[in-house]
Design an enzyme around this catalytic site. Structure first.
Site, PDB file in Angstrom:
ATOM      1  N   GLY A 119      -9.414  23.772   2.023  1.00 34.94           N
ATOM      2  CA  GLY A 119      -8.330  24.350   1.081  1.00 34.94           C
ATOM      3  C   GLY A 119      -8.291  25.915   1.234  1.00 34.94           C
ATOM      4  O   GLY A 119      -8.752  26.420   2.080  1.00 34.94           O
ATOM      5  N   GLN A 173      -5.802  34.348  -0.664  1.00 35.23           N
ATOM      6  CA  GLN A 173      -6.554  34.638   0.823  1.00 35.23           C
ATOM      7  C   GLN A 173      -5.697  35.005   1.683  1.00 35.23           C
ATOM      8  O   GLN A 173      -6.271  35.416   2.766  1.00 35.23           O
ATOM      9  CB  GLN A 173      -7.256  33.546   1.096  1.00 35.23           C
ATOM     10  CG  GLN A 173      -8.460  32.781  -0.031  1.00 35.23           C
ATOM     11  CD  GLN A 173      -9.085  31.407   0.478  1.00 35.23           C
ATOM     12  OE1 GLN A 173      -8.587  30.342   0.199  1.00 35.23           O
ATOM     13  NE2 GLN A 173     -10.022  31.489   1.350  1.00 35.23           N
ATOM     14  N   CYS A 208     -16.508  29.090   2.189  1.00 29.68           N
ATOM     15  CA  CYS A 208     -15.003  29.723   1.795  1.00 29.68           C
ATOM     16  C   CYS A 208     -14.522  30.497   3.249  1.00 29.68           C
ATOM     17  O   CYS A 208     -15.215  31.098   3.933  1.00 29.68           O
ATOM     18  CB  CYS A 208     -15.066  30.734   1.011  1.00 29.68           C
ATOM     19  SG  CYS A 208     -13.701  31.556   0.348  1.00 29.68           S
ATOM     20  N   LEU A 209     -13.193  30.351   3.618  1.00 32.96           N
ATOM     21  CA  LEU A 209     -12.632  30.775   4.850  1.00 32.96           C
ATOM     22  C   LEU A 209     -12.678  32.321   4.556  1.00 32.96           C
ATOM     23  O   LEU A 209     -12.723  32.902   5.648  1.00 32.96           O
ATOM     24  CB  LEU A 209     -11.182  30.365   4.925  1.00 32.96           C
ATOM     25  CG  LEU A 209     -10.973  28.971   5.280  1.00 32.96           C
ATOM     26  CD1 LEU A 209      -9.535  28.335   5.344  1.00 32.96           C
ATOM     27  CD2 LEU A 209     -11.782  28.333   6.759  1.00 32.96           C
ATOM     28  N   HIS A 245     -12.407  25.192  -6.647  1.00 38.56           N
ATOM     29  CA  HIS A 245     -12.815  26.546  -5.752  1.00 38.56           C
ATOM     30  C   HIS A 245     -11.558  27.372  -5.548  1.00 38.56           C
ATOM     31  O   HIS A 245     -11.436  28.545  -5.629  1.00 38.56           O
ATOM     32  CB  HIS A 245     -13.462  26.030  -4.558  1.00 38.56           C
ATOM     33  CG  HIS A 245     -13.563  27.140  -3.585  1.00 38.56           C
ATOM     34  ND1 HIS A 245     -14.964  27.554  -3.016  1.00 38.56           N
ATOM     35  CD2 HIS A 245     -12.723  27.973  -2.802  1.00 38.56           C
ATOM     36  CE1 HIS A 245     -14.806  28.632  -2.161  1.00 38.56           C
ATOM     37  NE2 HIS A 245     -13.531  28.708  -1.887  1.00 38.56           N
ATOM     38  N   GLU A 246     -10.434  26.627  -5.218  1.00 34.97           N
ATOM     39  CA  GLU A 246      -9.132  27.053  -4.710  1.00 34.97           C
ATOM     40  C   GLU A 246      -8.520  27.602  -6.129  1.00 34.97           C
ATOM     41  O   GLU A 246      -7.952  28.873  -5.934  1.00 34.97           O
ATOM     42  CB  GLU A 246      -8.175  26.136  -4.271  1.00 34.97           C
ATOM     43  CG  GLU A 246      -8.838  25.838  -2.802  1.00 34.97           C
ATOM     44  CD  GLU A 246      -9.197  26.721  -1.780  1.00 34.97           C
ATOM     45  OE1 GLU A 246      -8.821  27.735  -1.755  1.00 34.97           O
ATOM     46  OE2 GLU A 246     -10.090  26.208  -1.208  1.00 34.97           O
ATOM     47  N   HIS A 286      -9.809  31.331  -6.934  1.00 34.14           N
ATOM     48  CA  HIS A 286      -9.280  32.190  -6.107  1.00 34.14           C
ATOM     49  C   HIS A 286      -7.998  32.795  -6.697  1.00 34.14           C
ATOM     50  O   HIS A 286      -7.655  34.016  -6.675  1.00 34.14           O
ATOM     51  CB  HIS A 286      -8.738  31.643  -4.638  1.00 34.14           C
ATOM     52  CG  HIS A 286      -9.782  31.709  -3.594  1.00 34.14           C
ATOM     53  ND1 HIS A 286     -10.576  32.727  -3.149  1.00 34.14           N
ATOM     54  CD2 HIS A 286     -10.283  30.611  -2.939  1.00 34.14           C
ATOM     55  CE1 HIS A 286     -11.281  32.392  -2.351  1.00 34.14           C
ATOM     56  NE2 HIS A 286     -11.388  31.069  -2.028  1.00 34.14           N
TER      57      HIS A 286
HETATM   58 ZN    ZN Z   1     -12.511  30.146  -0.655  1.00 37.13          ZN
END
Ligand code: ZN
Length: 181
Positions: free
Chosen positions: A57, A62, A103-104, A145-146, A149
């Site tokens: 995701g 991000q 997380c990226l 989670h997304e 963000h």
């Molecule tokens: Zn993340």
């Protein structure tokens, strides 16, 4: 998880991902006013970026675009991507589950976060059509989670201040080393 090798479309670009503790990750995203070609391009670029980074995701926050867009693909085959534009949480189960999240934007860090087991979300797709998504398990975790963000929240903020500070210190050190290299 198999690495995707199909994003050869020249119209897609891989965007740089902001890394925690970059303060821009705490920006609250604005709603998308109109789902137009610019947003469709952003979604395509976000798919390419997510697959390139082997993520499940990615939120626009991000990639330093502060509009309410997320992309998700939790499929085994890495071939079922979908976009949620202006997502709105309609319902979240009282029942929660503790899942290990990564997380990226927080590379190499995984920790447990408690989230609703099931959710119902209303969003637009990349054609501007409204859809209702019901998700449970890992998919529900990923969407929550997304969506966090987009509110400027990174999953490490659910952890204890002690853990969070350790993560911050570790990542800042890594980022300094990467700059020197
Ligand atoms: Zn993340």
């Amino acid at each position: 998880m198999a690495k995707i090798t199909t994003f050869t479309d020249p119209a897609m670009s891989i965007l740089p991902i902001l890394c925690y503790p970059d303060p821009r990750l705490h920006t609250v995203a604005k709603p998308v006013a109109k789902v137009d070609d610019r947003i469709r391009q952003l979604v395509q670029d976000m798919y390419a970026t997510m697959y390139d980074a082997q993520g499940v995701g990615l939120a626009a926050t991000q990639v330093n675009v502060h509009e309410r867009v997320v992309v998700v693909d939790v499929s085994e085959g890495r071939d079922e991507p979908f976009a949620l534009i202006n997502p709105e949480l309609l319902w979240a189960s009282e029942e929660t589950q503790l899942g290990e999240e990564g997380c990226l934007s927080v590379p190499g860090i995984y920790d447990g976060v408690e989230r609703s087991t099931a959710i119902k979300v209303k969003a637009l797709d990349e054609n501007g059509n409204e859809r209702i998504i019901e998700a449970e398990g890992f998919k529900a975790i990923c969407i929550q989670h997304e969506m966090d963000h987009l509110m400027g929240k990174v999953f490490v903020e659910y952890l204890s201040p002690l853990k969070r500070n350790r993560i911050k210190t570790k990542l800042l050190k890594q980022q300094k080393q990467a700059e020197r290299a």
